[in-house]
Write a protein that holds these residues in place. Structure first.
Motif, PDB file in Angstrom:
ATOM      1  N   SER A   1       0.375   2.428  -3.690  1.00 21.38           N
ATOM      2  CA  SER A   1      -0.830   3.254  -3.566  1.00 21.38           C
ATOM      3  C   SER A   1      -0.495   4.691  -3.170  1.00 21.38           C
ATOM      4  O   SER A   1      -0.936   5.645  -3.816  1.00 21.38           O
ATOM      5  CB  SER A   1      -1.790   2.635  -2.542  1.00 21.38           C
ATOM      6  OG  SER A   1      -2.277   1.395  -2.992  1.00 21.38           O
ATOM      7  N   SER A  28      -8.372  -3.013  -7.860  1.00 24.72           N
ATOM      8  CA  SER A  28      -8.414  -3.251  -6.410  1.00 24.72           C
ATOM      9  C   SER A  28      -7.969  -4.661  -6.050  1.00 24.72           C
ATOM     10  O   SER A  28      -7.589  -4.923  -4.906  1.00 24.72           O
ATOM     11  CB  SER A  28      -9.836  -3.010  -5.881  1.00 24.72           C
ATOM     12  OG  SER A  28     -10.264  -1.696  -6.139  1.00 24.72           O
ATOM     13  N   ILE A  34       0.836  -1.205   0.000  1.00 23.37           N
ATOM     14  CA  ILE A  34       0.000   0.000   0.000  1.00 23.37           C
ATOM     15  C   ILE A  34       0.872   1.256   0.000  1.00 23.37           C
ATOM     16  O   ILE A  34       0.610   2.219  -0.739  1.00 23.37           O
ATOM     17  CB  ILE A  34      -0.940  -0.008   1.226  1.00 23.37           C
ATOM     18  CG1 ILE A  34      -2.002  -1.099   1.077  1.00 23.37           C
ATOM     19  CG2 ILE A  34      -1.606   1.345   1.397  1.00 23.37           C
ATOM     20  CD1 ILE A  34      -2.884  -1.246   2.296  1.00 23.37           C
ATOM     21  N   GLY A  72       0.773   5.765  -6.555  1.00 27.99           N
ATOM     22  CA  GLY A  72      -0.613   6.039  -6.910  1.00 27.99           C
ATOM     23  C   GLY A  72      -1.155   5.149  -8.012  1.00 27.99           C
ATOM     24  O   GLY A  72      -2.073   5.543  -8.738  1.00 27.99           O
ATOM     25  N   TRP A  73      -0.631   3.929  -8.139  1.00 28.08           N
ATOM     26  CA  TRP A  73      -1.062   3.042  -9.215  1.00 28.08           C
ATOM     27  C   TRP A  73      -2.344   2.290  -8.879  1.00 28.08           C
ATOM     28  O   TRP A  73      -3.140   2.000  -9.771  1.00 28.08           O
ATOM     29  CB  TRP A  73       0.051   2.034  -9.533  1.00 28.08           C
ATOM     30  CG  TRP A  73       1.251   2.642 -10.172  1.00 28.08           C
ATOM     31  CD1 TRP A  73       1.410   3.948 -10.583  1.00 28.08           C
ATOM     32  CD2 TRP A  73       2.483   1.984 -10.483  1.00 28.08           C
ATOM     33  NE1 TRP A  73       2.645   4.147 -11.124  1.00 28.08           N
ATOM     34  CE2 TRP A  73       3.335   2.958 -11.085  1.00 28.08           C
ATOM     35  CE3 TRP A  73       2.956   0.691 -10.330  1.00 28.08           C
ATOM     36  CZ2 TRP A  73       4.616   2.648 -11.514  1.00 28.08           C
ATOM     37  CZ3 TRP A  73       4.237   0.373 -10.753  1.00 28.08           C
ATOM     38  CH2 TRP A  73       5.057   1.359 -11.342  1.00 28.08           C
ATOM     39  N   PHE A  74      -2.518   1.923  -7.621  1.00 28.29           N
ATOM     40  CA  PHE A  74      -3.634   1.061  -7.241  1.00 28.29           C
ATOM     41  C   PHE A  74      -4.405   1.671  -6.072  1.00 28.29           C
ATOM     42  O   PHE A  74      -3.843   2.441  -5.278  1.00 28.29           O
ATOM     43  CB  PHE A  74      -3.124  -0.338  -6.842  1.00 28.29           C
ATOM     44  CG  PHE A  74      -2.292  -0.996  -7.896  1.00 28.29           C
ATOM     45  CD1 PHE A  74      -2.875  -1.479  -9.050  1.00 28.29           C
ATOM     46  CD2 PHE A  74      -0.920  -1.133  -7.733  1.00 28.29           C
ATOM     47  CE1 PHE A  74      -2.107  -2.089 -10.037  1.00 28.29           C
ATOM     48  CE2 PHE A  74      -0.140  -1.736  -8.706  1.00 28.29           C
ATOM     49  CZ  PHE A  74      -0.738  -2.218  -9.863  1.00 28.29           C
ATOM     50  N   PRO A  75      -5.700   1.332  -5.940  1.00 25.69           N
ATOM     51  CA  PRO A  75      -6.492   1.818  -4.795  1.00 25.69           C
ATOM     52  C   PRO A  75      -5.963   1.270  -3.485  1.00 25.69           C
ATOM     53  O   PRO A  75      -5.340   0.196  -3.433  1.00 25.69           O
ATOM     54  CB  PRO A  75      -7.900   1.287  -5.092  1.00 25.69           C
ATOM     55  CG  PRO A  75      -7.896   0.919  -6.541  1.00 25.69           C
ATOM     56  CD  PRO A  75      -6.502   0.537  -6.877  1.00 25.69           C
ATOM     57  N   VAL A  76      -6.230   1.990  -2.423  1.00 25.97           N
ATOM     58  CA  VAL A  76      -5.754   1.575  -1.104  1.00 25.97           C
ATOM     59  C   VAL A  76      -6.593   0.441  -0.542  1.00 25.97           C
ATOM     60  O   VAL A  76      -6.067  -0.523   0.020  1.00 25.97           O
ATOM     61  CB  VAL A  76      -5.761   2.772  -0.125  1.00 25.97           C
ATOM     62  CG1 VAL A  76      -5.372   2.315   1.283  1.00 25.97           C
ATOM     63  CG2 VAL A  76      -4.815   3.849  -0.608  1.00 25.97           C
TER      64      VAL A  76
END
Length: 310
Positions: A156, A172, A152, A160-164
């Motif tokens: 994240s 996700s 995360i 900032g590539w994937f949702p938290v």
């Protein structure tokens, strides 16, 4: 084979009965009153007693146990003390999320472990072998509660590539699946290497090579097929664990699955929902293990013969 299947089914039912009974007793012995949690500390004693009576919590534990199993025999998992919704309805909403995460994580683990373990076995005592086993050691050593926040933080918060958290987007699935899949891939890779090395030393492998078969055919058609039995056992056990709910991972990523629901219900002392979650988790685990035994018996007739003679 039918007798073999019946014996496994009977053992499964006994295990599920024991697990559900044990959890029922433990959850009622854990300190904390669900009525106080729901009504608050400012509620009047008369209101608490009336609510406790309405929920049936004023009955002796053995009576509550009998009532629970009587309803369970009719397919009734009860009503959630907190949301007042049927437990079966809540579970049906949460099970798909856990199944999706488990299948994706297991697929990722197999895609990583099979080539990694095979290369390590075929290139034994080389840099390939050392690199693969270093990855396996790293994957086994890093716990989920550390791997999840690390992913995360990097992918994240920094990149900032994937949702938290949550599962609102297709992306996700990436971080929770990596958290679960890499640890499982490490275990599988070591198992693939060990079993493949053992099989490669057998006489029938030397015979296949002496007949002039290509190395790819020897590995795929002879070595890997005979090394599959231990891998099926590990896959069955791990799939049961994943489907049962990887609690830590689901909590870290706020994944709306069985594990997350179980922790929430424990905090709220929601007895019926806790028992429903544990029932599904235990049933899933032992059923998958039973199916693993059956597949084992189908692949290896010696297991069926030994069971019949016993």
């Amino acid at each position: 084979m039918f007798q073999f299947f019946l014996s496994r089914l009977f053992s499964t039912l006994i295990v599920v009965f024991g697990v559900v009974t044990l959890v029922f007793l433990l959850i009622h012995l854990v300190p904390g009153d669900p009525v106080e949690v729901m009504l608050g500390e400012s509620a009047k004693p008369a209101d608490r007693e009336a609510f406790r009576h309405a929920l049936g919590l004023d009955q002796p534990i053995w009576q509550q146990w009998l009532n629970y199993f009587a309803k369970l025999a009719q397919g009734d998992l009860g009503i959630s003390l907190h949301s007042r919704q049927p437990v079966a309805e809540i579970l049906m909403q949460r099970i798909p999320a856990t199944v999706q995460l488990a299948v994706i994580s297991l697929s990722l683990a197999v895609l990583i472990a099979l080539p990694l373990g095979s290369i390590a076995a075929l290139r034994r005592n080389t840099l390939w072998d050392q690199g693969a086993m270093s990855f396996s050691l790293l994957g086994v050593s890093i716990p989920n509660f550390w791997m999840g926040p690390l992913l995360i933080l990097v992918f994240s918060l920094w990149l900032g590539w994937f949702p938290v958290d949550g599962k609102d987007q297709a992306l996700s699935f990436v971080l929770p699946a990596l958290t679960l899949g890499t640890a499982l891939a490490a275990i599988l890779a070591r198992m693939v290497r060990a079993t493949l090395l053992e099989v490669l030393g057998e006489d029938y492998i030397r015979t296949a090579r002496a007949k002039g078969l290509r190395e790819n055919a020897v590995i795929l058609n002879h070595a890997l097929r005979n090394a599959a039995l231990p891998l099926i056992t590990i896959l069955g056990l791990q799939l049961g664990t994943l489907l049962g709910g990887a609690v830590i991972t689901e909590i870290i990523f706020s994944w709306p699955g069985l594990g997350y629901t179980l922790v929430e219900s424990i905090q709220r002392r929601d007895y019926p929902l806790v028992q429903g979650c544990v029932l599904i988790i235990s049933l899933t685990y032992v059923v998958i293990n039973m199916l693993t035994d059956v597949v084992y018996g189908l692949l290896d007739p010696r297991i069926r013969l030994s069971h019949s003679s016993f």
